[in-house]
Design a protein around this motif. Sequence first.
Motif, PDB file in Angstrom:
ATOM      1  N   ASP A 175      18.607   8.307 -22.245  1.00 51.09           N
ATOM      2  CA  ASP A 175      19.193   8.332 -20.896  1.00 51.09           C
ATOM      3  C   ASP A 175      19.594   6.906 -20.551  1.00 51.09           C
ATOM      4  O   ASP A 175      18.754   6.069 -20.227  1.00 51.09           O
ATOM      5  CB  ASP A 175      18.173   8.879 -19.899  1.00 51.09           C
ATOM      6  N   GLU A 176      20.889   6.600 -20.651  1.00 47.18           N
ATOM      7  CA  GLU A 176      21.372   5.241 -20.448  1.00 47.18           C
ATOM      8  C   GLU A 176      22.524   5.211 -19.461  1.00 47.18           C
ATOM      9  O   GLU A 176      23.305   6.172 -19.362  1.00 47.18           O
ATOM     10  CB  GLU A 176      21.833   4.620 -21.780  1.00 47.18           C
ATOM     11  N   SER A 199      36.416  11.692 -25.495  1.00 43.29           N
ATOM     12  CA  SER A 199      35.358  12.639 -25.874  1.00 43.29           C
ATOM     13  C   SER A 199      34.086  12.214 -25.139  1.00 43.29           C
ATOM     14  O   SER A 199      33.211  11.549 -25.688  1.00 43.29           O
ATOM     15  CB  SER A 199      35.141  12.615 -27.390  1.00 43.29           C
ATOM     16  N   LEU A 200      34.042  12.611 -23.875  1.00 40.62           N
ATOM     17  CA  LEU A 200      32.995  12.127 -22.981  1.00 40.62           C
ATOM     18  C   LEU A 200      32.404  13.292 -22.204  1.00 40.62           C
ATOM     19  O   LEU A 200      33.141  14.102 -21.636  1.00 40.62           O
ATOM     20  CB  LEU A 200      33.588  11.091 -22.021  1.00 40.62           C
ATOM     21  N   ASP A 233      22.676   9.544 -31.389  1.00 38.24           N
ATOM     22  CA  ASP A 233      24.022   9.541 -31.956  1.00 38.24           C
ATOM     23  C   ASP A 233      25.063   9.968 -30.925  1.00 38.24           C
ATOM     24  O   ASP A 233      26.151   9.386 -30.854  1.00 38.24           O
ATOM     25  CB  ASP A 233      24.082  10.477 -33.168  1.00 38.24           C
ATOM     26  N   ARG A 234      24.731  10.960 -30.157  1.00 40.38           N
ATOM     27  CA  ARG A 234      25.661  11.457 -29.135  1.00 40.38           C
ATOM     28  C   ARG A 234      25.945  10.377 -28.096  1.00 40.38           C
ATOM     29  O   ARG A 234      27.098  10.147 -27.720  1.00 40.38           O
ATOM     30  CB  ARG A 234      25.079  12.703 -28.468  1.00 40.38           C
ATOM     31  N   VAL A 235      24.900   9.716 -27.641  1.00 43.31           N
ATOM     32  CA  VAL A 235      25.080   8.671 -26.634  1.00 43.31           C
ATOM     33  C   VAL A 235      25.864   7.493 -27.213  1.00 43.31           C
ATOM     34  O   VAL A 235      26.755   6.941 -26.556  1.00 43.31           O
ATOM     35  CB  VAL A 235      23.714   8.203 -26.096  1.00 43.31           C
ATOM     36  N   ALA A 236      25.573   7.110 -28.442  1.00 50.66           N
ATOM     37  CA  ALA A 236      26.280   5.986 -29.062  1.00 50.66           C
ATOM     38  C   ALA A 236      27.766   6.279 -29.207  1.00 50.66           C
ATOM     39  O   ALA A 236      28.614   5.399 -28.971  1.00 50.66           O
ATOM     40  CB  ALA A 236      25.657   5.681 -30.423  1.00 50.66           C
ATOM     41  N   ALA A 237      28.116   7.496 -29.581  1.00 47.49           N
ATOM     42  CA  ALA A 237      29.524   7.860 -29.744  1.00 47.49           C
ATOM     43  C   ALA A 237      30.255   7.803 -28.403  1.00 47.49           C
ATOM     44  O   ALA A 237      31.395   7.323 -28.319  1.00 47.49           O
ATOM     45  CB  ALA A 237      29.634   9.253 -30.361  1.00 47.49           C
ATOM     46  N   ASP A 243      35.036   2.162 -24.245  1.00 52.64           N
ATOM     47  CA  ASP A 243      35.781   0.913 -24.401  1.00 52.64           C
ATOM     48  C   ASP A 243      37.232   1.046 -23.949  1.00 52.64           C
ATOM     49  O   ASP A 243      37.874   0.050 -23.610  1.00 52.64           O
ATOM     50  CB  ASP A 243      35.735   0.444 -25.859  1.00 52.64           C
ATOM     51  N   ALA A 244      37.744   2.262 -23.925  1.00 54.84           N
ATOM     52  CA  ALA A 244      39.131   2.482 -23.497  1.00 54.84           C
ATOM     53  C   ALA A 244      39.327   2.171 -22.019  1.00 54.84           C
ATOM     54  O   ALA A 244      40.458   1.995 -21.564  1.00 54.84           O
ATOM     55  CB  ALA A 244      39.538   3.923 -23.778  1.00 54.84           C
TER      56      ALA A 244
END
Length: 390
Positions: A175-176, A199-200, A233-237, A243-244
């Motif tokens: 949770d970030e 993809s968010l 992995d999901r959060v990192a992706a 960044d966009a």
Amino acid sequence: MLPAYLCGVLPARIASAHATRTPLRPRGAGTWLTAQRPISGDVLDVSTHTGIVEYVPGDLTITARAGTSLRELRDVTAAEGQWLALEPFGEPIGTIGATVATASDGPLAPTFGRVRDLVLGLEVITGTGEVTRAGGRVVKNVAGFDLVRLHVGAWGTLGVITEVTMRLRARPEVDETYVVTGDPRATLEAWLAPLASLSLAPMALELINAPFAQLLGLSAGTTLLIRLGGNADRVAAQRRALDALGDVVRAPDDLFARLAASTTPSMIAARVSHERTRMFDTWRHVSTACTRHQAWRPLLSASLARGLVRVMLPPPDAAPQVTDWGEFTRTLAPPGAHTAWEQLPADAWRHVPSAVVDTLSTRLRAALDPAHVLNRGLLGEPFSARTGDA
């Protein structure tokens, strides 16, 4: 078996008030007692009616008495790796009964559901002193009319909520929270356009204005708050996808808690809702209206997924006041939008139309609280209704 307090005390008190047409003001923690409405009545204290009635982690449900604080619910469910995914605006000492009665949603609502989506069952004492139950204590409950949603957001005018059963969620592994500050040279549309193609799937996505960002200790500028949850992995992706939008900064884990706690009972607060596709126009209109009426340092936040803008102003005794409340309340929202006032100075409420003068609301009130003893005047019913002379 009914709890001791329901075996006579509260129902008898309300029944007596019904018989004598004595107005009552239900109170839990007292953090949002009247919204500064000029209402009258004896206080009906339910703050001592606390505690967990039933908690079934395997079913992801919890039943608690209305005076139980959101903090207690958070602590109890956290021990099982679960949570009540509400986190409404306000302090965590607020009660679950008041949260349901006022339908107080927070930034998590677009992802996990609004209050009315998470409430499974209620125990309510009507304005005649009758103890009733609506819904149940299980997720799959389709019996009878949906009386639960009738009481959610009724501000205690149809009955005093004494017990609540809520749907829980499993806490995410990660949770970030991240923040991105907008470029002041770009329009909101240009800055946030990439959101549509990213993809968010954030748990919360909240836009705040520069004064609000400063209050939270962030860079001064219109800022997007993004709360991500799931496995690592999901959060990192999703973090990489952000960044966009610009320079992404990791925020303190308690940022959304601080956002919620920024609302205090003494502030002036309103929610302005419109079509989701008109979100940015609504934001600009509300901001311009605050400037035009010299509303001092308004705090604006917006739920992009709901098309809802929330505006908060400092307490009247802490800042210059709006000079024309009538014009301000009429023009805060753009044409076609709806304004729900949560807090106003007492003398400003006369400019806000009643929310319960339609035929359906009038008949519901007559059926459940015929003497109008519960929170009389809170929703702005006309004088004849407030005195029982309708």
